[in-house]
Write an enzyme that holds these catalytic residues in place. Structure first.
Site, PDB file in Angstrom:
ATOM      1  CE  LYS A 103      -4.193   1.878   1.998  1.00 16.18           C
ATOM      2  NZ  LYS A 103      -5.258   1.710   3.004  1.00 16.18           N
ATOM      3  CG  ASP A 244     -14.573   2.333  -1.930  1.00 13.61           C
ATOM      4  OD1 ASP A 244     -15.605   2.977  -1.727  1.00 13.61           O
ATOM      5  OD2 ASP A 244     -13.430   2.785  -1.693  1.00 13.61           O
TER       6      ASP A 244
END
Length: 494
Positions: A103, A244
């Site tokens: 990430k 999401d």
């Protein structure tokens, strides 16, 4: 690490292959032995650092970013996807396989003009909260490590980039199903393929036929309700519950402007972008249901509406049952033993639950009106002699009369406690002394920013691995925040 590539190999068209961009001068800021054990790793190495900072290729990795959409603050965004997260594949651990994602690994086709980077402060926070929630027994994604660099990135000002190495049992979100139901409307074959893959990989006890689909959605509803019950029981605000950011497995996922409650506030908002309080602490159960409704709409090509509605109708029951189970353990309320007490009717059980919910609700109201710390107040039950009128809880109250009224009914509900010391130990085993207070995370971040010193981060991480223990030399970490650290509100900025 040994990888398998089930998602990459079986779901062509559900992602874009993209390679991460290296960060300069990579260095370990944080490392989780607990997360490492999940994928068969032991200690961090120089070579692993180079692989996870994208300076070297990891053998067996595929490198891809998934595509999905989602409802953000109530509005549908047709195409989102992994804008700064790149998945290497599923690392094979001793018990399970875990997706490994970088990430902050650089831009992807879904970055929407962004740089694909994560700033150090957000990477550190995600590392800490992932491991802190796991130690609190909350369903969650995990964080193997956080890697710092000297790579400059710009947000409100210049900062440095970092990478959080996230582990997740799955990165499949509600938004994946929305994308293939709405954005690629009419492409039921892909929606069907995604559902079959999700069931086969993560719900292998179910079949991939009509009956299996129905049971699968029922289990997603239950898992989501249980996750949110955990959040409410520990006073955790996620801050950005877009569809999401909702894991199909009911794991806490995609952390941004999260916070634990300090002073109890039902309407606490931790996200400075949430001007209307959509994702306030007390709104989370309702938002969870709303998100499940959006998922149900996306699944109408696969599951009949009546079956979806029937599953959704069980959400409240799952939520209340699990919340009362958790809060009952925290407060020491005797669990209603359904099997052992066959004489109890459904009506009697429902009435007992109603009374317990009212008892818990009145307790949190006492905390709010008396402006008390949520975590510390629950920890007080580990010092409580239920048979006595005296308690440190009472001493904390401004409105003593209201507390006495509540406490009398609480004593009646708990009943006689024969072994007080054992009862107190049981309370301390479920009521943490230490949580990730925002000001503690901020102190660790400032030390890295200003001195390049990660020792506070390491110390905080190690403490939060054992949040229920006493740690006599760490008492200051359990205190209410100083004035500057009260009610800190975070941004989604990464």
């Amino acid at each position: 690490m040994r990888f398998k590539q089930d998602f990459f190999e079986q779901l062509t068209g559900f992602y874009s292959q993209v390679y991460p961009q290296p960060i300069s001068n990579p260095h370990w800021l944080g490392w989780s032995d607990d997360a490492a054990a999940l994928i068969g790793l032991s200690k961090p190495t120089d070579e692993l650092l180079m692989q996870l900072s994208a300076n070297h290729a990891a053998e067996g990795a595929s490198y891809y970013a998934q595509v999905y959409s989602g409802h953000q603050f109530g509005g549908y965004t047709p195409r989102l996807g992994d804008g700064r997260s790149i998945i290497l594949g599923e690392a094979i651990g001793p018990l399970d396989a875990w997706d490994v994602a970088l990430k902050g690994g650089g831009p992807t086709p879904y970055s929407r003009m962004g740089d694909g980077r994560a700033v150090m402060r957000s990477a550190v926070r995600e590392f800490l909260i992932s491991e802190a929630l796991a130690a609190l027994h909350v369903p969650t994604s995990r964080a193997l490590a956080v890697i710092g660099s000297d790579l400059p990135v710009w947000r409100e000002g210049q900062e440095t980039a970092a990478i959080t190495v996230r582990l997740a049992k799955s990165h499949i979100r509600f938004g994946h199903f929305e994308y293939f139901s709405y954005t690629e409307k009419g492409n039921n074959a892909k929606l069907n393929q995604l559902a079959d893959f999700t069931i086969s990989q993560h719900f292998p006890h179910l079949s991939t036929d009509k009956a299996g689909y129905i049971q699968w959605f029922n289990e997603v509803v239950a898992a989501t309700a249980k996750m949110i019950a955990h959040w409410q029981s520990i006073g955790f605000a996620h801050g950005v519950m877009n569809t999401d950011n909702m894991s199909i497995l009911g794991d806490s996922f995609d952390f941004g402007p999260f916070a634990f409650l300090d002073t109890f506030k039902e309407d606490f908002i931790c996200n400075h972008s949430d001007h209307e309080g959509r994702y306030a602490f007390g709104q989370q159960p309702g938002v969870g249901f709303w998100n499940l409704q959006r998922l149900a709409q996306a699944l109408t090509p696969l599951i009949a509406s009546d079956d979806l509605v029937q599953a959704l109708n069980q959400y409240q029951r799952h939520l209340v049952d699990h919340y009362l189970l958790l809060m009952g353990q925290k407060l020491g309320l005797a669990e209603v033993k359904f099997a052992q007490e066959p004489s109890l009717t459904d009506e009697a059980i429902a009435e007992q639950q109603k009374q317990d919910l009212q008892l818990v609700g009145e307790f949190t109201t006492l905390l709010e009106t008396n402006q008390l710390d949520y975590t510390n107040s629950l920890r007080r039950f580990g010092e409580l002699d239920v048979s006595s009128q005296k308690s440190s809880l009472r001493d904390d109250m401004v409105d003593v009369a209201k507390f006495d009224h509540w406490f009398a009914r609480y004593q009646q509900r708990v009943g006689k406690v024969d072994d007080v010391a054992n009862w107190q130990r049981d309370r301390n085993a479920v009521n943490p002394k230490y949580i990730l207070r925002n000001y503690l995370a901020q102190e660790a971040i400032i030390a890295i920013e200003e001195q390049g010193d990660n020792s506070k981060l390491v110390q905080l991480h190690q403490l939060l691995r054992h949040p229920f223990n006493q740690h006599p030399t760490m008492e200051d970490f359990a205190k209410r925040p100083p004035e500057w650290g009260q009610g800190l509100i975070m941004s989604c900025s990464s």
